[in-house]
Design a protein around this motif. Structure first.
Motif, PDB file in Angstrom:
ATOM      1  N   UNK A  97     -14.408  -9.735  70.398  1.00  0.00           N
ATOM      2  CA  UNK A  97     -15.984 -10.170  68.912  1.00  0.00           C
ATOM      3  C   UNK A  97     -15.306 -10.605  68.285  1.00  0.00           C
ATOM      4  N   UNK A  98     -15.485 -11.537  67.903  1.00  0.00           N
ATOM      5  CA  UNK A  98     -14.947 -12.841  66.402  1.00  0.00           C
ATOM      6  C   UNK A  98     -16.495 -12.906  65.396  1.00  0.00           C
ATOM      7  N   UNK A  99     -16.291 -12.108  64.569  1.00  0.00           N
ATOM      8  CA  UNK A  99     -17.545 -11.634  63.813  1.00  0.00           C
ATOM      9  C   UNK A  99     -16.634 -10.774  61.979  1.00  0.00           C
ATOM     10  N   UNK A 100     -17.441 -11.999  60.966  1.00  0.00           N
ATOM     11  CA  UNK A 100     -17.167 -10.712  59.516  1.00  0.00           C
ATOM     12  C   UNK A 100     -16.734  -9.621  59.783  1.00  0.00           C
ATOM     13  N   UNK A 101     -15.786  -8.853  58.831  1.00  0.00           N
ATOM     14  CA  UNK A 101     -15.378  -7.514  59.002  1.00  0.00           C
ATOM     15  C   UNK A 101     -16.799  -6.870  58.622  1.00  0.00           C
ATOM     16  N   UNK A 102     -17.245  -6.651  58.449  1.00  0.00           N
ATOM     17  CA  UNK A 102     -18.164  -6.361  57.839  1.00  0.00           C
ATOM     18  C   UNK A 102     -19.574  -6.017  58.751  1.00  0.00           C
ATOM     19  N   UNK A 103     -19.256  -6.856  59.687  1.00  0.00           N
ATOM     20  CA  UNK A 103     -20.497  -6.774  60.574  1.00  0.00           C
ATOM     21  C   UNK A 103     -20.057  -6.584  61.813  1.00  0.00           C
ATOM     22  N   UNK A 104     -18.685  -6.034  61.936  1.00  0.00           N
ATOM     23  CA  UNK A 104     -17.625  -5.774  63.297  1.00  0.00           C
ATOM     24  C   UNK A 104     -18.518  -4.999  63.988  1.00  0.00           C
ATOM     25  N   UNK A 105     -18.739  -3.634  63.067  1.00  0.00           N
ATOM     26  CA  UNK A 105     -19.166  -1.743  63.104  1.00  0.00           C
ATOM     27  C   UNK A 105     -20.896  -2.056  64.138  1.00  0.00           C
ATOM     28  N   UNK A 106     -21.788  -3.119  63.647  1.00  0.00           N
ATOM     29  CA  UNK A 106     -23.121  -3.344  63.949  1.00  0.00           C
ATOM     30  C   UNK A 106     -22.869  -4.272  65.612  1.00  0.00           C
ATOM     31  N   UNK A 107     -22.074  -5.011  65.365  1.00  0.00           N
ATOM     32  CA  UNK A 107     -22.494  -6.025  67.272  1.00  0.00           C
ATOM     33  C   UNK A 107     -21.594  -5.195  67.802  1.00  0.00           C
ATOM     34  N   UNK A 108     -20.535  -4.725  67.938  1.00  0.00           N
ATOM     35  CA  UNK A 108     -19.767  -3.712  68.592  1.00  0.00           C
ATOM     36  C   UNK A 108     -20.666  -2.829  69.548  1.00  0.00           C
ATOM     37  N   UNK A 109     -21.243  -2.296  68.653  1.00  0.00           N
ATOM     38  CA  UNK A 109     -22.722  -1.094  68.813  1.00  0.00           C
ATOM     39  C   UNK A 109     -24.447  -1.595  69.732  1.00  0.00           C
ATOM     40  N   UNK A 110     -24.283  -2.900  68.992  1.00  0.00           N
ATOM     41  CA  UNK A 110     -25.002  -3.501  70.307  1.00  0.00           C
ATOM     42  C   UNK A 110     -24.776  -4.662  71.362  1.00  0.00           C
TER      43      UNK A 110
END
Length: 169
Positions: A97-110
């Motif tokens: 999963x590639x996204x901005x570093x600050x967005x990773x935790x929520x993206x992985x959670x969802x």
């Protein structure tokens, strides 16, 4: 959070749109055989592969063989929903999963909320190094980080609420 140094190949790669840097990183991972296919999630409905070729490092052959576009996701929950359908359609079990570093935790959670049987490997894109700047006084940076943290807490609460009340987690 920084990208892993020793990234093992996965089945697929997902990039959540929001900047050219993310797209180029994801396409480079695909070119380096870190995944079989790439899903670009959250593409503007009028964007086509030719337009992407003009603004990214992807060539026509790569775009035609191995890159899929999701034009319906409007937010992170939509990204996760569309990505889950794409993952299921390809029967993938391990996805970068590639996204901005600050967005990773929520993206992985969802994503994990929808697919707990899939391993999601975070690949954060770092647009600026905040370790050597006083980001607390930079209004835009602080606003983005606080907003993302609040959204993460909301996603975490939603996950917890579903688990406590017996809904799908």
């Amino acid at each position: 959070m920084f990208p892993p140094d020793d990234l093992e190949p996965a089945d697929g790669i997902i990039v959540l749109t929001g900047g050219k840097a993310r797209l180029d990183v994801a396409i480079e991972l695909l070119q380096n055989k870190k995944g079989q296919r790439l899903l670009i999630s959250g593409v503007h409905p009028t964007t086509n592969k030719k337009a992407l070729q003009r603004v990214t490092i992807a060539n026509e052959a790569l775009l035609n063989c191995c890159i899929d576009l999701d034009r319906s996701a409007l937010n992170t929950i939509g990204n996760a929903t569309e990505s889950a359908q794409w993952i299921r359609s390809h029967n993938y079990k391990r996805v970068i999963v590639v996204t901005n570093n600050y967005h990773i935790p929520r993206s992985i959670l969802e994503l994990s909320r929808l697919m707990d049987d899939v391993e999601f490997i975070p690949y954060p894109v770092v647009n600026s190094d905040l370790r050597h700047t006083n980001w607390v006084i930079q209004g835009d940076v602080l606003r983005v980080l606080v907003t993302e943290y609040i959204k993460y807490l909301g996603a975490l609460f939603h996950l917890t609420e579903l688990s406590v009340f017996g809904g799908p987690a």
